[in-house]
Design a protein around this motif. Sequence first.
Motif, PDB file in Angstrom:
ATOM      1  N   ARG A 164       0.798  -1.214   0.042  1.00 20.18           N
ATOM      2  CA  ARG A 164       0.148  -0.140  -0.079  1.00 20.18           C
ATOM      3  C   ARG A 164       0.829   1.262  -0.085  1.00 20.18           C
ATOM      4  O   ARG A 164       1.789   1.432   0.968  1.00 20.18           O
ATOM      5  CB  ARG A 164      -0.955   0.125   1.218  1.00 20.18           C
TER       6      ARG A 164
ATOM      7  N   GLN B  24       1.237   5.660  -1.734  1.00 15.29           N
ATOM      8  CA  GLN B  24       0.590   6.825  -2.480  1.00 15.29           C
ATOM      9  C   GLN B  24       0.657   6.740  -3.809  1.00 15.29           C
ATOM     10  O   GLN B  24       1.238   6.020  -4.552  1.00 15.29           O
ATOM     11  CB  GLN B  24       1.412   8.038  -1.943  1.00 15.29           C
ATOM     12  N   PHE B  25      -0.669   7.490  -4.310  1.00 15.87           N
ATOM     13  CA  PHE B  25      -0.907   7.504  -5.649  1.00 15.87           C
ATOM     14  C   PHE B  25       0.257   7.890  -6.547  1.00 15.87           C
ATOM     15  O   PHE B  25       0.733   7.143  -7.487  1.00 15.87           O
ATOM     16  CB  PHE B  25      -2.035   8.180  -6.062  1.00 15.87           C
ATOM     17  N   ASP B  26       0.908   9.037  -6.039  1.00 14.76           N
ATOM     18  CA  ASP B  26       2.038   9.488  -6.822  1.00 14.76           C
ATOM     19  C   ASP B  26       3.074   8.629  -7.082  1.00 14.76           C
ATOM     20  O   ASP B  26       3.880   8.595  -8.197  1.00 14.76           O
ATOM     21  CB  ASP B  26       2.335  10.819  -6.520  1.00 14.76           C
TER      22      ASP B  26
ATOM     23  N   ASP C 271     -17.060   7.474  -8.182  1.00 17.61           N
ATOM     24  CA  ASP C 271     -15.751   7.829  -7.877  1.00 17.61           C
ATOM     25  C   ASP C 271     -14.643   6.450  -7.985  1.00 17.61           C
ATOM     26  O   ASP C 271     -15.180   5.514  -7.540  1.00 17.61           O
ATOM     27  CB  ASP C 271     -15.400   8.517  -6.688  1.00 17.61           C
ATOM     28  N   HIS C 272     -13.377   6.736  -8.280  1.00 17.86           N
ATOM     29  CA  HIS C 272     -12.402   5.633  -8.178  1.00 17.86           C
ATOM     30  C   HIS C 272     -12.141   5.159  -6.972  1.00 17.86           C
ATOM     31  O   HIS C 272     -12.038   5.972  -5.893  1.00 17.86           O
ATOM     32  CB  HIS C 272     -11.179   6.088  -8.873  1.00 17.86           C
TER      33      HIS C 272
ATOM     34  N   PRO D 105      -9.223   3.164  -4.468  1.00 17.77           N
ATOM     35  CA  PRO D 105      -7.858   3.289  -4.616  1.00 17.77           C
ATOM     36  C   PRO D 105      -7.136   2.221  -5.719  1.00 17.77           C
ATOM     37  O   PRO D 105      -7.680   1.422  -6.070  1.00 17.77           O
ATOM     38  CB  PRO D 105      -7.181   2.525  -3.087  1.00 17.77           C
TER      39      PRO D 105
ATOM     40  N   GLY E 271       1.144   4.541   2.424  1.00 17.81           N
ATOM     41  CA  GLY E 271      -0.231   5.271   1.887  1.00 17.81           C
ATOM     42  C   GLY E 271      -1.484   4.358   1.710  1.00 17.81           C
ATOM     43  O   GLY E 271      -1.262   3.196   1.726  1.00 17.81           O
ATOM     44  N   GLU E 272      -2.500   4.914   1.282  1.00 24.53           N
ATOM     45  CA  GLU E 272      -3.592   4.274   1.123  1.00 24.53           C
ATOM     46  C   GLU E 272      -4.337   4.550  -0.233  1.00 24.53           C
ATOM     47  O   GLU E 272      -5.515   4.030  -0.374  1.00 24.53           O
ATOM     48  CB  GLU E 272      -4.627   4.408   2.344  1.00 24.53           C
ATOM     49  N   GLU E 273      -3.656   5.144  -0.996  1.00 26.80           N
ATOM     50  CA  GLU E 273      -4.231   5.641  -2.324  1.00 26.80           C
ATOM     51  C   GLU E 273      -3.697   4.650  -3.515  1.00 26.80           C
ATOM     52  O   GLU E 273      -4.612   4.598  -4.572  1.00 26.80           O
ATOM     53  CB  GLU E 273      -3.556   6.912  -2.757  1.00 26.80           C
ATOM     54  N   ALA E 274      -2.896   3.710  -3.337  1.00 24.18           N
ATOM     55  CA  ALA E 274      -2.762   2.855  -4.406  1.00 24.18           C
ATOM     56  C   ALA E 274      -2.402   1.236  -3.720  1.00 24.18           C
ATOM     57  O   ALA E 274      -1.722   1.340  -2.853  1.00 24.18           O
ATOM     58  CB  ALA E 274      -1.601   3.208  -5.163  1.00 24.18           C
TER      59      ALA E 274
END
Length: 202
Positions: A83, A85-87, A119-120, A122, A139-142
């Motif tokens: 897990r 961050q998206f970036d 909405d999308h 993660p 992170g939890e975005e990806a």
Amino acid sequence: MRETDAVWRVLVDAALDGRRAWKNTGDLAWEAGVGEKLAYKALTRPIQIGAVTRHPAGGFSVTDPERVLTLFAAARSLRAATRTQFDAAQKLAADTEKYAIGGTRAAVQHLGGLNTIADHAPAILYLPMSVALDDLPPGEEALVLAVESKTLDEWRSGFTSAAQTYADLFAQPGWQASEFRRALWRAWFSVDDWSRAEAADG
């Protein structure tokens, strides 16, 4: 990813693409990238529940891809995902030669490329097993997962296959993932072969 999952994924993806009959287990094993004995064993449960039919003269056919997909989805787990961050996931993908996008973004691709669902959730990203994931910031975005290079070669579009996308959404918590999964199901199974036959007779 379990080898049994690879067999079930191949069965469903082929069926959704209009190919339900197989001449032998060896062909299935080769396409799934597993041994023939394991492919034979992976057919046991689908045959038991009537989702796959083995023919006396040899070969077999997928009679109910929805049931095979349900088996695959129920067995899928994302616990092994890293897990982040998206970036960070986006940068890692940009720096990697082969990758595949999964989850809600892959669902949009399979539904025609326009998001009219929700909405999308993660992001889900598949990378080769050779890519180091230890340095990714938490992170939890990806969710980032490692997969065999052969599987990434099969996902030439840059997105996970239809069956893999559905199974991942089934395993992913959150209402967004559920909405996209339901949209895929409606696109594939809302009218089955029996319903079509009854409509034609009527």
